[in-house]
Design an enzyme around this catalytic site. Structure first.
Site, PDB file in Angstrom:
ATOM      1  N   SER A  73      -8.514  -2.290  -1.816  1.00 53.47           N
ATOM      2  CA  SER A  73      -9.251  -1.035  -1.657  1.00 53.47           C
ATOM      3  C   SER A  73     -10.370  -0.922  -2.677  1.00 53.47           C
ATOM      4  CB  SER A  73      -8.316   0.169  -1.791  1.00 53.47           C
ATOM      5  OG  SER A  73      -7.471   0.240  -0.676  1.00 53.47           O
TER       6      SER A  73
ATOM      7  N   TYR B 198      -2.541  -1.112  10.069  1.00 53.11           N
ATOM      8  CA  TYR B 198      -3.592  -2.104  10.310  1.00 53.11           C
ATOM      9  C   TYR B 198      -3.897  -2.225  11.793  1.00 53.11           C
ATOM     10  CZ  TYR B 198      -3.450  -3.656   5.489  1.00 53.11           C
ATOM     11  OH  TYR B 198      -3.546  -3.717   4.129  1.00 53.11           O
TER      12      TYR B 198
ATOM     13  N   ASP C  29      -4.376  -1.390  -6.199  1.00 47.64           N
ATOM     14  CA  ASP C  29      -4.818  -1.867  -4.881  1.00 47.64           C
ATOM     15  C   ASP C  29      -6.213  -2.503  -4.976  1.00 47.64           C
ATOM     16  OD1 ASP C  29      -5.555  -2.220  -2.253  1.00 47.64           O
ATOM     17  OD2 ASP C  29      -4.934  -0.231  -1.581  1.00 47.64           O
TER      18      ASP C  29
ATOM     19  N   GLN D 123      -1.031   2.418  -5.646  1.00 47.07           N
ATOM     20  CA  GLN D 123      -2.436   2.684  -5.279  1.00 47.07           C
ATOM     21  C   GLN D 123      -3.395   2.262  -6.387  1.00 47.07           C
ATOM     22  OE1 GLN D 123      -3.063   6.731  -3.971  1.00 47.07           O
ATOM     23  NE2 GLN D 123      -2.574   6.171  -1.871  1.00 47.07           N
TER      24      GLN D 123
ATOM     25  N   ARG E  91       0.853  -1.201   0.000  1.00 46.02           N
ATOM     26  CA  ARG E  91       0.000   0.000   0.000  1.00 46.02           C
ATOM     27  C   ARG E  91       0.879   1.239   0.000  1.00 46.02           C
ATOM     28  NH1 ARG E  91      -5.418  -1.979   3.222  1.00 46.02           N
ATOM     29  NH2 ARG E  91      -6.600  -2.045   1.317  1.00 46.02           N
TER      30      ARG E  91
HETATM   31  P1  NAD Z   1      -9.145  -4.144   7.112  1.00 47.28           P
HETATM   32  O1  NAD Z   1     -10.054  -4.614   6.027  1.00 47.28           O
HETATM   33  O2  NAD Z   1      -7.922  -4.924   7.416  1.00 47.28           O
HETATM   34  O3  NAD Z   1      -9.972  -4.001   8.494  1.00 47.28           O
HETATM   35  C1  NAD Z   1     -11.157  -3.251   8.561  1.00 47.28           C
HETATM   36  C2  NAD Z   1     -11.189  -2.395   9.813  1.00 47.28           C
HETATM   37  O4  NAD Z   1     -11.502  -3.191  10.955  1.00 47.28           O
HETATM   38  C3  NAD Z   1      -9.871  -1.690  10.160  1.00 47.28           C
HETATM   39  O5  NAD Z   1     -10.105  -0.301  10.181  1.00 47.28           O
HETATM   40  C4  NAD Z   1      -9.521  -2.232  11.539  1.00 47.28           C
HETATM   41  O6  NAD Z   1      -8.874  -1.280  12.349  1.00 47.28           O
HETATM   42  C5  NAD Z   1     -10.891  -2.598  12.076  1.00 47.28           C
HETATM   43  N1  NAD Z   1     -10.902  -3.483  13.257  1.00 47.28           N
HETATM   44  C6  NAD Z   1     -10.117  -4.554  13.529  1.00 47.28           C
HETATM   45  N2  NAD Z   1     -10.424  -5.080  14.736  1.00 47.28           N
HETATM   46  C7  NAD Z   1     -11.456  -4.355  15.238  1.00 47.28           C
HETATM   47  C8  NAD Z   1     -12.219  -4.412  16.431  1.00 47.28           C
HETATM   48  N3  NAD Z   1     -11.990  -5.338  17.378  1.00 47.28           N
HETATM   49  N4  NAD Z   1     -13.192  -3.484  16.617  1.00 47.28           N
HETATM   50  C9  NAD Z   1     -13.420  -2.537  15.688  1.00 47.28           C
HETATM   51  N5  NAD Z   1     -12.742  -2.437  14.534  1.00 47.28           N
HETATM   52  C10 NAD Z   1     -11.765  -3.325  14.294  1.00 47.28           C
HETATM   53  O7  NAD Z   1      -8.766  -2.628   6.821  1.00 47.28           O
HETATM   54  P2  NAD Z   1      -8.464  -1.888   5.444  1.00 47.28           P
HETATM   55  O8  NAD Z   1      -9.713  -1.385   4.866  1.00 47.28           O
HETATM   56  O9  NAD Z   1      -7.612  -2.757   4.591  1.00 47.28           O
HETATM   57  O10 NAD Z   1      -7.613  -0.657   5.971  1.00 47.28           O
HETATM   58  C11 NAD Z   1      -6.492  -0.867   6.818  1.00 47.28           C
HETATM   59  C12 NAD Z   1      -5.549   0.315   6.796  1.00 47.28           C
HETATM   60  O11 NAD Z   1      -4.928   0.450   5.524  1.00 47.28           O
HETATM   61  C13 NAD Z   1      -6.197   1.649   7.067  1.00 47.28           C
HETATM   62  O12 NAD Z   1      -5.301   2.410   7.844  1.00 47.28           O
HETATM   63  C14 NAD Z   1      -6.335   2.274   5.720  1.00 47.28           C
HETATM   64  O13 NAD Z   1      -6.424   3.679   5.765  1.00 47.28           O
HETATM   65  C15 NAD Z   1      -5.048   1.811   5.117  1.00 47.28           C
HETATM   66  N6  NAD Z   1      -5.075   1.870   3.648  1.00 47.28           N
HETATM   67  C16 NAD Z   1      -4.012   2.466   3.020  1.00 47.28           C
HETATM   68  C17 NAD Z   1      -3.995   2.542   1.639  1.00 47.28           C
HETATM   69  C18 NAD Z   1      -2.863   3.195   0.933  1.00 47.28           C
HETATM   70  O14 NAD Z   1      -2.066   3.821   1.548  1.00 47.28           O
HETATM   71  N7  NAD Z   1      -2.744   3.027  -0.360  1.00 47.28           N
HETATM   72  C19 NAD Z   1      -5.032   2.000   0.901  1.00 47.28           C
HETATM   73  C20 NAD Z   1      -6.076   1.394   1.582  1.00 47.28           C
HETATM   74  C21 NAD Z   1      -6.078   1.314   2.966  1.00 47.28           C
END
Ligand code: NAD
Length: 377
Positions: free
Chosen positions: A131, A228, A128, A125, A120
């Site tokens: 996403s 994460y 991805d 991006q 990421r």
């Molecule tokens: P994910 O699908 O792994 O998880 C979904 C959400 O569930 C996360 O926000 C996590 O914190 C939450 N979670 C886990 N345990 C929990 C609990 N017990 N109670 C409540 N919530 C809980 O997440 P994702 O959508 O892949 O995103 C993860 C990270 O990656 C984020 O910080 C996001 O901003 C980042 N991200 C970065 C990029 C990039 O830089 N290109 C792109 C996409 C996502």
């Protein structure tokens, strides 16, 4: 260079790994593109549109001659048998917990890339897939909830009386959760959200929703360097459960999206919690394929317990297949572009490229990804 786009064979898979738009671009890169007959039908792309974009329509046998195979899901062993040795296979291969399948890719002699491992970073991006697909799943979850909910979501002030706005609670605010908040807000619901990562608090507020969490010392340190969630302690989970229990009792719709990479999904909603919701309430568990956030959620089914509907749809992005394919195909195209020498019009993989290093699972008959050393034997 030949690239093939097979028809997906996995049950419930409605997406396709190319669109007429990406076929045009693949052709411009120097590829002869073969699309298996009917590959785009479930995504509303008739064969004729692929042909108009420059592809030919082929049978499974034509895929055997392809240098690159673009797919949504991991090919079955029967499909793999038909692929050319040395072919590049790019898909969401879902390798964790599937060592035998990873080994089968190696045994088939293909160079397999798994798109879920794309780092990421800014440069990647556009590739991805997590996403692009999670964003649509978050949107579709709200649409599904609205469809199952027997009441209106927005507040309505009519001559016949006032209808209050529905209360929607989003648990887990990653990519899917953020889009679910935005979609529920657009439909006029009153939205609250929770997550264990502190960085999320501001994002929730910026979308006009209210944040709810146990904000103790553990919470303040609950994010990994990669952004994460960490698995929380039993004590934290108990405090979190007590806080959300009273909140859930007052909600009309709860959408759960909580995941922890490489771990089973955390259990966030128990039967005792939703027993307090009023009949007609709806729970959507987007984590159902990874063990589920909601007690009693059944993968692939809608169940009803004490008048509360629990929705466990599989492949939620695939429920909005035309859009999901459009974005997924673009993700794949962007990666393919990095694997081609544009002047010589040949495939040239730079195994020192960080994108290749992160995503390549098998090459030259071997499992090469360090996370799957156990599959190599
Ligand atoms: P994910 O699908 O792994 O998880 C979904 C959400 O569930 C996360 O926000 C996590 O914190 C939450 N979670 C886990 N345990 C929990 C609990 N017990 N109670 C409540 N919530 C809980 O997440 P994702 O959508 O892949 O995103 C993860 C990270 O990656 C984020 O910080 C996001 O901003 C980042 N991200 C970065 C990029 C990039 O830089 N290109 C792109 C996409 C996502």
């Amino acid at each position: 260079m030949r690239v093939a786009i097979p028809k997906e064979t996995a049950p419930n898979e409605t997406r396709v790994a190319a669109t007429p738009e990406t076929v045009k671009k693949l052709t411009a890169l120097g590829f002869a593109v073969v699309v298996e007959a009917g590959a785009g039908v479930a995504s509303r792309i008739p064969d004729g549109e692929f042909v108009a974009a420059g592809a030919t329509i082929g049978k499974a046998a034509d895929i055997a001659r392809a240098d690159v195979v673009l797919k949504v899901r991991r090919p079955s062993s029967a499909e793999l048998k038909a692929y050319k040795k040395g072919a590049v296979v790019i898909a969401m291969l879902d390798p964790y917990g599937n060592d035998a399948a990873v080994k089968a890719l190696a045994d088939a002699g293909v160079t397999a890339f798994t798109m879920e491992f794309m780092p990421r970073i800014t440069r990647a991006q556009v590739m991805d897939v997590l996403s692009s697909q999670a964003n649509l799943a978050g949107y579709q979850a709200v649409i599904d909830a609205a469809g199952e909910y027997d009441r209106a979501l927005p507040m309505m002030m009519t001559a016949a009386g006032t209808v209050p706005a529905a209360k929607v609670f989003i648990m887990g605010v990653g990519v899917a959760g953020l889009q679910a908040i935005a979609t529920a807000r657009r439909l006029g619901a009153v939205v609250t959200a929770t997550d264990v990562r502190p960085a999320v608090k501001e994002q929730v507020a910026s979308l006009g929703a209210k944040f709810l969490a146990v904000e103790d010392e553990e919470f303040k340190a609950a994010e990994t360097a990669g952004g994460y969630a960490k698995e929380m302690s039993k004590e934290y989970q108990a405090k979190q459960a007590a806080l959300v229990a009273d909140h859930i009792a007052k909600q009309d719709i709860v959408i759960t999206t909580a995941l922890i990479p490489g771990r089973p999904a955390p259990r966030l909603v128990t039967r005792a919690m939703y027993a307090r919701m009023r009949p007609g309430s709806v729970l959507i568990d987007l984590a159902v394929e990874r063990g589920g956030n909601v007690e009693g959620a059944v993968a692939g089914k809608i169940t009803e317990v004490d008048g509360v509907k629990i929705v466990g749809h599989l492949n939620v992005a695939g429920r909005i297949a035309a859009t999901a394919s459009q974005l997924y195909a673009k993700n794949l195209l962007a990666f393919v572009e990095t694997l081609v020498d544009k002047d010589a019009k040949v495939i040239k993989i730079d195994f020192d490229d960080e994108l290749v290093k992160a995503t390549v699972l098998t090459h030259g008959g071997k499992v090469v990804h360090p996370n799957f050393a156990s599959a190599a034997t």
